[in-house]
Scaffold this motif. Structure first.
Motif, PDB file in Angstrom:
ATOM      1  N   CYS A 217     -14.111  -4.073  12.748  1.00  0.00           N
ATOM      2  CA  CYS A 217     -15.153  -4.702  12.437  1.00  0.00           C
ATOM      3  C   CYS A 217     -15.464  -4.462  10.915  1.00  0.00           C
ATOM      4  O   CYS A 217     -15.851  -5.271  10.187  1.00  0.00           O
ATOM      5  CB  CYS A 217     -16.384  -3.510  13.014  1.00  0.00           C
ATOM      6  SG  CYS A 217     -18.109  -3.795  12.516  1.00  0.00           S
ATOM      7  N   ALA A 218     -14.844  -3.538  10.376  1.00  0.00           N
ATOM      8  CA  ALA A 218     -14.901  -3.179   8.818  1.00  0.00           C
ATOM      9  C   ALA A 218     -14.209  -4.326   8.347  1.00  0.00           C
ATOM     10  O   ALA A 218     -14.718  -4.965   7.173  1.00  0.00           O
ATOM     11  CB  ALA A 218     -14.306  -1.823   8.554  1.00  0.00           C
ATOM     12  N   THR A 219     -13.102  -4.441   8.605  1.00  0.00           N
ATOM     13  CA  THR A 219     -12.097  -5.529   7.775  1.00  0.00           C
ATOM     14  C   THR A 219     -12.745  -7.057   8.083  1.00  0.00           C
ATOM     15  O   THR A 219     -12.807  -7.588   7.032  1.00  0.00           O
ATOM     16  CB  THR A 219     -10.832  -5.541   8.325  1.00  0.00           C
ATOM     17  OG1 THR A 219     -10.806  -5.589   9.730  1.00  0.00           O
ATOM     18  CG2 THR A 219     -10.096  -4.132   8.066  1.00  0.00           C
ATOM     19  N   ARG A 220     -13.366  -7.320   9.164  1.00  0.00           N
ATOM     20  CA  ARG A 220     -14.143  -8.652   9.260  1.00  0.00           C
ATOM     21  C   ARG A 220     -15.376  -8.616   8.486  1.00  0.00           C
ATOM     22  O   ARG A 220     -15.458  -9.568   7.819  1.00  0.00           O
ATOM     23  CB  ARG A 220     -14.252  -8.737  10.699  1.00  0.00           C
ATOM     24  CG  ARG A 220     -15.141  -9.972  11.063  1.00  0.00           C
ATOM     25  CD  ARG A 220     -15.471 -10.345  12.516  1.00  0.00           C
ATOM     26  NE  ARG A 220     -16.220  -9.310  13.035  1.00  0.00           N
ATOM     27  CZ  ARG A 220     -15.895  -8.428  13.755  1.00  0.00           C
ATOM     28  NH1 ARG A 220     -14.687  -8.284  14.564  1.00  0.00           N
ATOM     29  NH2 ARG A 220     -16.649  -7.330  14.298  1.00  0.00           N
ATOM     30  N   ASP A 221     -16.072  -7.679   8.349  1.00  0.00           N
ATOM     31  CA  ASP A 221     -17.277  -7.737   7.499  1.00  0.00           C
ATOM     32  C   ASP A 221     -17.265  -7.817   6.212  1.00  0.00           C
ATOM     33  O   ASP A 221     -17.980  -8.382   5.314  1.00  0.00           O
ATOM     34  CB  ASP A 221     -18.204  -6.624   8.068  1.00  0.00           C
ATOM     35  CG  ASP A 221     -18.783  -6.827   9.385  1.00  0.00           C
ATOM     36  OD1 ASP A 221     -18.479  -7.766  10.118  1.00  0.00           O
ATOM     37  OD2 ASP A 221     -19.276  -5.743   9.925  1.00  0.00           O
ATOM     38  N   HIS A 222     -16.148  -7.042   5.538  1.00  0.00           N
ATOM     39  CA  HIS A 222     -15.874  -6.831   4.166  1.00  0.00           C
ATOM     40  C   HIS A 222     -14.790  -7.685   3.620  1.00  0.00           C
ATOM     41  O   HIS A 222     -14.334  -7.807   2.543  1.00  0.00           O
ATOM     42  CB  HIS A 222     -15.564  -5.290   3.796  1.00  0.00           C
ATOM     43  CG  HIS A 222     -16.525  -4.462   4.389  1.00  0.00           C
ATOM     44  ND1 HIS A 222     -17.813  -4.412   3.534  1.00  0.00           N
ATOM     45  CD2 HIS A 222     -16.562  -3.635   5.164  1.00  0.00           C
ATOM     46  CE1 HIS A 222     -18.375  -3.554   4.112  1.00  0.00           C
ATOM     47  NE2 HIS A 222     -17.918  -2.807   5.050  1.00  0.00           N
ATOM     48  N   ASP A 223     -14.243  -8.578   4.516  1.00  0.00           N
ATOM     49  CA  ASP A 223     -13.357  -9.420   4.245  1.00  0.00           C
ATOM     50  C   ASP A 223     -12.340  -8.962   3.063  1.00  0.00           C
ATOM     51  O   ASP A 223     -11.922  -9.477   2.032  1.00  0.00           O
ATOM     52  CB  ASP A 223     -13.920 -10.619   3.204  1.00  0.00           C
ATOM     53  CG  ASP A 223     -13.020 -11.881   3.028  1.00  0.00           C
ATOM     54  OD1 ASP A 223     -12.087 -12.081   3.831  1.00  0.00           O
ATOM     55  OD2 ASP A 223     -13.112 -12.610   2.018  1.00  0.00           O
ATOM     56  N   PHE A 224     -11.710  -7.877   3.469  1.00  0.00           N
ATOM     57  CA  PHE A 224     -10.545  -7.188   2.892  1.00  0.00           C
ATOM     58  C   PHE A 224     -10.863  -6.635   1.099  1.00  0.00           C
ATOM     59  O   PHE A 224     -10.069  -6.937   0.282  1.00  0.00           O
ATOM     60  CB  PHE A 224      -9.268  -7.741   2.801  1.00  0.00           C
ATOM     61  CG  PHE A 224      -8.987  -8.379   4.166  1.00  0.00           C
ATOM     62  CD1 PHE A 224      -8.539  -6.995   4.976  1.00  0.00           C
ATOM     63  CD2 PHE A 224      -9.026  -9.541   4.876  1.00  0.00           C
ATOM     64  CE1 PHE A 224      -8.083  -7.332   6.280  1.00  0.00           C
ATOM     65  CE2 PHE A 224      -8.560  -9.661   6.081  1.00  0.00           C
ATOM     66  CZ  PHE A 224      -8.252  -8.610   6.788  1.00  0.00           C
ATOM     67  N   ASP A 225     -12.281  -6.412   1.231  1.00  0.00           N
ATOM     68  CA  ASP A 225     -12.432  -5.771  -0.337  1.00  0.00           C
ATOM     69  C   ASP A 225     -12.207  -4.280  -0.377  1.00  0.00           C
ATOM     70  O   ASP A 225     -11.525  -3.866   0.541  1.00  0.00           O
ATOM     71  CB  ASP A 225     -13.866  -6.355  -0.730  1.00  0.00           C
ATOM     72  CG  ASP A 225     -14.990  -5.621   0.377  1.00  0.00           C
ATOM     73  OD1 ASP A 225     -14.601  -4.925   1.034  1.00  0.00           O
ATOM     74  OD2 ASP A 225     -16.086  -6.219   0.389  1.00  0.00           O
ATOM     75  N   ALA A 226     -12.667  -3.593  -1.358  1.00  0.00           N
ATOM     76  CA  ALA A 226     -12.779  -2.352  -1.529  1.00  0.00           C
ATOM     77  C   ALA A 226     -13.122  -1.517  -0.205  1.00  0.00           C
ATOM     78  O   ALA A 226     -12.931  -0.472  -0.137  1.00  0.00           O
ATOM     79  CB  ALA A 226     -13.315  -1.805  -2.983  1.00  0.00           C
ATOM     80  N   ALA A 227     -14.393  -1.915   0.308  1.00  0.00           N
ATOM     81  CA  ALA A 227     -14.805  -1.364   1.447  1.00  0.00           C
ATOM     82  C   ALA A 227     -14.036  -1.199   2.639  1.00  0.00           C
ATOM     83  O   ALA A 227     -13.860  -0.398   3.404  1.00  0.00           O
ATOM     84  CB  ALA A 227     -16.351  -2.088   1.828  1.00  0.00           C
ATOM     85  N   ALA A 228     -13.034  -2.396   2.713  1.00  0.00           N
ATOM     86  CA  ALA A 228     -12.249  -2.571   3.638  1.00  0.00           C
ATOM     87  C   ALA A 228     -10.979  -1.462   3.694  1.00  0.00           C
ATOM     88  O   ALA A 228     -10.604  -0.779   4.512  1.00  0.00           O
ATOM     89  CB  ALA A 228     -11.613  -3.935   3.759  1.00  0.00           C
ATOM     90  N   ALA A 229     -10.645  -1.269   2.258  1.00  0.00           N
ATOM     91  CA  ALA A 229      -9.622  -0.101   2.180  1.00  0.00           C
ATOM     92  C   ALA A 229     -10.208   1.048   2.451  1.00  0.00           C
ATOM     93  O   ALA A 229      -9.337   2.116   2.874  1.00  0.00           O
ATOM     94  CB  ALA A 229      -9.311  -0.337   0.703  1.00  0.00           C
TER      95      ALA A 229
END
Length: 582
Positions: free
Chosen positions: A227-239
């Motif tokens: 959910c996190a990596t899909r919603d944030h498209d691998f930005d800092a929030a995904a990290a």
């Protein structure tokens, strides 16, 4: 209902079969709530039990009572009352606007808007009505029960409060969460057939309650990462999400150490976290994920991360160690390519004997349009004397699966624990073949005589439609199977099957697309088809190299089509001169 079923409560009977199975094999794994449920369910009225199972098998968790009308159950309100009293249903759940919207019609939404004084366009759509209701509230409205939303409604909304409990029961029964109770119905309908494998009362997916809790914790962790990596498209929030995942996995690691199957799931999620970290541009985080990970691909990913960290000497040393002692063919192939790149030369990166297999061209009169390029090539190549079939990964795998059926479905501990398994649960385990070495040896020994042909044809008839991890039944036909057994030498079958046994899961893919038979000459050719711009994949290169090494007739066919006017005649000539095997 099932066609011609004399029992309108067939679905209840199936669920009670599952409960009896669980009570006989997993009672020691139950917590107090599950133990109480198993005992209390049988004492409920039949109509109540039936309503419970109907709701369990429908999409929920909220249901309008008026939509739970079943002839065999009768009054749903009366059937629900004992379930509400037991706490298995909640008859006054708090509903937010999204949950409410899933239960009501467009007209009901518009009636709600009118009661709240929300202005709508004359022909407002359902989506527009929801948007208007959202905008009506300064903030999200407080969840409230059905009658607070619709005071005059005679209906009632029920929450299926037993969903988490039933999910754990389902997990104990199937050993996974991708199968559900509909398996019983699909099997009864004949949609799916499963091999009948004997197993004792101790056969089950989990041996400890802690394993169930660890499985569910891993599932929740995976869902949060996705959910996190899909919603944030691998930005800092995904990290940040990846870092949180690794922290959770570190805490779960001790709980998975004693269970190889759970540990494999743990490592698979850790590897996924590493890939997400790489895509987020966080090589240090990826290194942390891969360093203590037993996933078979993580070893090579460490090399790539070392390159990203500009630690080239360490990357080269690790790549060399993989090349010297690869765990599988894919690792060897990737390590050789990496060593070539790190040495700034392409000479060392060639991992397949490309000049060794025939490379042919076929120009079609026009682009295949709706046809797959493989099917277009098949049509162009086929003749009455040399039929061509599009088989890709189906034919050789099916021949292996049919010949080795007794080995694949051997009733070994930890392999089968419920009646709805497509194949052994340990298929992905490193010791899968070793545990069945004698059974596989017996099956392959039939290739030394004509017995293998009879065994394959007999099982093709007897097991038709039965689920198998290697047999795709729709891809087979009597004609194809007979041609294959007539034209494939037993020695070539053995070579293919031996490679499949090296890595049963990985080597199921990458096989050539087409097979062309010359039945009167009892010979054949495998053909890998590539359209314009399409390149060989690594697993395809490995199969091609293996075939060339063992003198198995194989070629790569590059399909082209004319883009300029005036080339049709030349293309027609090319199609007429379809390449033959040497």
């Amino acid at each position: 209902m099932l066609p011609d079923s004399p029992d309108p409560f067939y679905y209840l009977a199936n669920f009670e079969r599952a409960l009896a199975w669980l009570d006989a094999r997993c009672a020691d794994l139950f917590d107090d709530a599950e133990r109480g449920f198993a005992g209390d369910f049988a004492r409920m009225p039949q109509a109540s039990r039936a309503l419970f199972v109907r709701m369990l098998m429908r999409k929920g968790p909220h249901f309008r009572l008026s939509r739970l009308a079943y002839g065999e159950i009768g009054c749903p309100r009366a059937a629900a009352a004992p379930l509400i009293a037991a706490g298995w249903l909640d008859d006054a759940p708090a509903l937010d606007l999204d949950a409410l919207a899933a239960l009501v019609t467009k007209a009901e939404l518009q009636a709600l808007a009118a009661r709240l004084g929300v202005a709508l366009e004359p022909r407002a759509t359902r989506a527009a009505t929801l948007d208007a209701l959202d905008a009506h509230y300064a903030a999200a409205p407080e969840p409230r029960d059905w009658h607070a939303w619709f005071p005059a409604s005679p209906d009632t909304v029920l929450l299926f409060a037993s969903a988490p409990l039933c999910e754990r029961l389902r997990l104990m029964f199937f050993g996974n969460l991708h199968q559900d109770w509909s398996e019983f119905v699909l099997a009864d309908l004949g949609v799916f057939r499963y091999e009948s494998v004997p197993f004792d009362r101790a056969s089950r997916a989990f041996q400890r309650r802690e394993d169930i809790d660890a499985y569910l914790a891993l599932r929740d962790c995976r869902d949060e990462l996705e959910c996190a990596t899909r919603d944030h498209d691998f930005d800092a929030a995904a990290a940040v999400a990846v870092a949180a995942t690794l922290q959770t996995l570190d805490a779960l690691a001790p709980r998975t150490q004693g269970n190889a199957w759970l540990r494999a799931r743990h490592d698979k999620l850790r590897h996924a976290a590493g890939l997400a970290a790489e895509r987020a541009g966080e090589p240090e985080l990826a290194w942390r994920a891969y360093l203590d990970c037993g996933h078979p691909e993580s070893r090579y990913r460490r090399v790539r991360v070392l390159e990203q960290l500009n630690r080239r000497e360490e990357a080269q040393a690790l790549a060399q160690s993989i090349a010297d002692a690869p765990e599988n063919e894919e690792q060897a192939q990737r390590a050789a390519r990496t060593l070539g790149r790190l040495a700034r030369t392409r000479a060392k990166s060639k991992t397949s004997a490309e000049p060794g297999f025939a490379q042919l061209e076929l120009t079609l009169p026009a682009a295949p349009g709706a046809l797959r390029v493989e099917e277009a090539a098949r049509i162009a190549l086929a003749t009455p004397q040399a039929p061509v079939f599009y088989v890709e990964n189906t034919l050789i795998n099916a021949l292996f699966g049919l010949l080795c059926w007794p080995a694949l479905f051997a009733p070994l501990p930890g392999a089968f624990f419920h009646p709805f398994q497509r194949g052994p649960a340990d298929l992905h385990a490193a010791d899968f073949v070793a545990r069945r070495a004698s059974q596989f040896e017996t099956c392959l020994a039939e290739l030394e005589t004509h017995a293998y042909r009879d065994s394959i044809l007999r099982r093709y008839a007897q097991k038709a439609g039965t689920q198998s991890p290697f047999v795709a039944w729709p891809a087979l036909s009597d004609e194809l199977l007979v041609l294959a057994l007539d034209c494939f030498p037993a020695a070539h079958l053995r070579l293919w099957f031996e490679r499949l046994l090296r890595e049963p899961v990985a080597n199921r893919s990458g096989l050539p697309d087409l097979v062309r038979f010359w039945p009167h000459e009892r010979r054949y050719e495998l053909i890998e088809v590539k359209g314009p711009g399409d390149r060989l994949q690594d697993n395809q290169r490995r199969w091609l190299a293996y075939c060339v090494q063992h003198r198995i007739p194989v070629s790569v066919l590059q399909v082209r089509w004319p883009n300029l006017p005036g080339e049709a005649e030349e293309a027609s000539d090319s199609a007429a001169q379809a390449p033959r095997a040497p």
